[in-house]
Design a protein around this motif. Structure first.
Motif, PDB file in Angstrom:
ATOM      1  N   ASP A  46     -55.774  61.054 -75.555  1.00 17.44           N
ATOM      2  CA  ASP A  46     -55.436  62.463 -75.700  1.00 17.44           C
ATOM      3  C   ASP A  46     -55.116  62.771 -77.156  1.00 17.44           C
ATOM      4  O   ASP A  46     -54.314  62.089 -77.780  1.00 17.44           O
ATOM      5  CB  ASP A  46     -54.229  62.819 -74.822  1.00 17.44           C
TER       6      ASP A  46
ATOM      7  N   ILE B 280     -63.287  55.362 -71.727  1.00 16.66           N
ATOM      8  CA  ILE B 280     -63.400  56.766 -71.299  1.00 16.66           C
ATOM      9  C   ILE B 280     -64.306  56.883 -70.076  1.00 16.66           C
ATOM     10  O   ILE B 280     -63.983  57.565 -69.089  1.00 16.66           O
ATOM     11  CB  ILE B 280     -63.943  57.633 -72.457  1.00 16.66           C
TER      12      ILE B 280
ATOM     13  N   ARG C 159     -62.881  59.857 -67.504  1.00 17.42           N
ATOM     14  CA  ARG C 159     -62.348  60.952 -68.309  1.00 17.42           C
ATOM     15  C   ARG C 159     -63.454  61.866 -68.815  1.00 17.42           C
ATOM     16  O   ARG C 159     -63.216  63.020 -69.169  1.00 17.42           O
ATOM     17  CB  ARG C 159     -61.537  60.392 -69.489  1.00 17.42           C
TER      18      ARG C 159
END
Length: 288
Positions: free
Chosen positions: A50, A74, A79
């Motif tokens: 993030d 990821i 994500r």
């Protein structure tokens, strides 16, 4: 109509876990084999998903490993999908190596990552999809250096400029420098435009760009310069790519020129939630 890029690659599912939401996924990621062997700083860079992350690393300290492992992480956590990650490097060889490494970590091929490549290859992909908006056709030709110089020599001759005194190769170098700074002909400072051809350098640059459009052609520098112009003049197109890319990762960030920086900045400036990004630069390896 669905985007064909969405069909080639789906993120590898996280390791099977009992229900438990975020905590369960975190425990699964902790046991992910691709994280083994990373030092604490590298692992922190990989697992910080993030916000913006800058990784400073010297030669041979694992920059590419961190970048590719971060992409694998990821994908494995779901994500982002492969088509939602923009990963930029400077050479085709490096891009191929990155795809190979990521494929080894997530257990399948990553040809479905259409936005992993060099600045110019990705710029060309975007430009071909929206060519008409910048005065080209999708099948435009990309000139090599010899073709570029040949065309400039024709323009110099048409202006009755002494090509021996003001050679086309010199003008090609000047134009390339302007394009690397993100400057269109009308943005070139008057003083700089006057240093070639008895003050006609900027006019020759403008004539060259017009001739390229007539020939349905672009040179290497246009692959970014015209994409920057596309983004600036067509907000809906820019918003489309800003919304698409959930993660932007840049290898050797310190080597980006002005045009590359402007191109990245436009893509990263999402109007709502910020795009997560990673930049890997030269220097001692530190935590983000």
């Amino acid at each position: 109509m669905s985007d064909p890029f969405e069909r080639h690659f789906e993120p590898a599912p996280p390791p099977p876990m009992a229900s438990g939401g975020i905590a369960a996924r975190a425990r699964g990621a902790h046991r992910a084999p691709y994280l083994e062997g990373l030092n604490p700083e590298q692992r922190e860079a990989v697992e910080t998903l993030d916000g913006a992350v800058l990784v400073l690393a010297g030669a041979g300290t694992g920059k590419t490993r961190v970048l590719t492992t971060r992409i694998a992480h990821i994908l494995s956590l779901g994500r982002a999908r492969a088509s939602e990650i923009l990963a930029v490097t400077f050479t085709n060889k490096a891009a191929r190596e990155m795809k190979h490494r990521i494929g080894g970590m997530v257990g399948e091929a990553v040809e479905g990552m259409p936005w992993l490549g060099t600045f110019h290859s990705i710029g060309a992909k975007i430009l071909r999809r929206h060519a008409e908006l910048v005065g080209l056709k999708p099948d435009f030709t990309i000139l090599d250096v010899d073709d570029q110089i040949r065309l400039l020599k024709q323009l110099i001759a048409a202006e009755n400029i002494d090509e021996k005194r003001w050679p086309g190769r010199l003008l090609a170098t000047q134009i390339d420098g302007w394009k690397n700074r993100g400057l269109t002909p009308d943005q070139v400072p008057a003083g700089e435009g006057a240093v070639f051809g008895n003050g006609r350098g900027r006019d020759l640059y403008a004539a060259y760009q017009a001739r390229l459009k007539t020939l349905n052609a672009a040179d290497f520098g246009d692959l970014l310069l015209e994409t920057i112009r596309l983004f600036r003049e067509h907000a809906a197109v820019l918003a489309q790519y800003q919304s698409r890319f959930k993660y932007i990762l840049v290898d050797e960030y310190q080597d980006t020129n002005v045009a590359q920086y402007l191109w990245l900045r436009l893509l990263a400036q999402r109007p709502t939630a910020g795009t997560a990004s990673t930049k890997l630069a030269a220097g001692p390896f530190t935590s983000p």
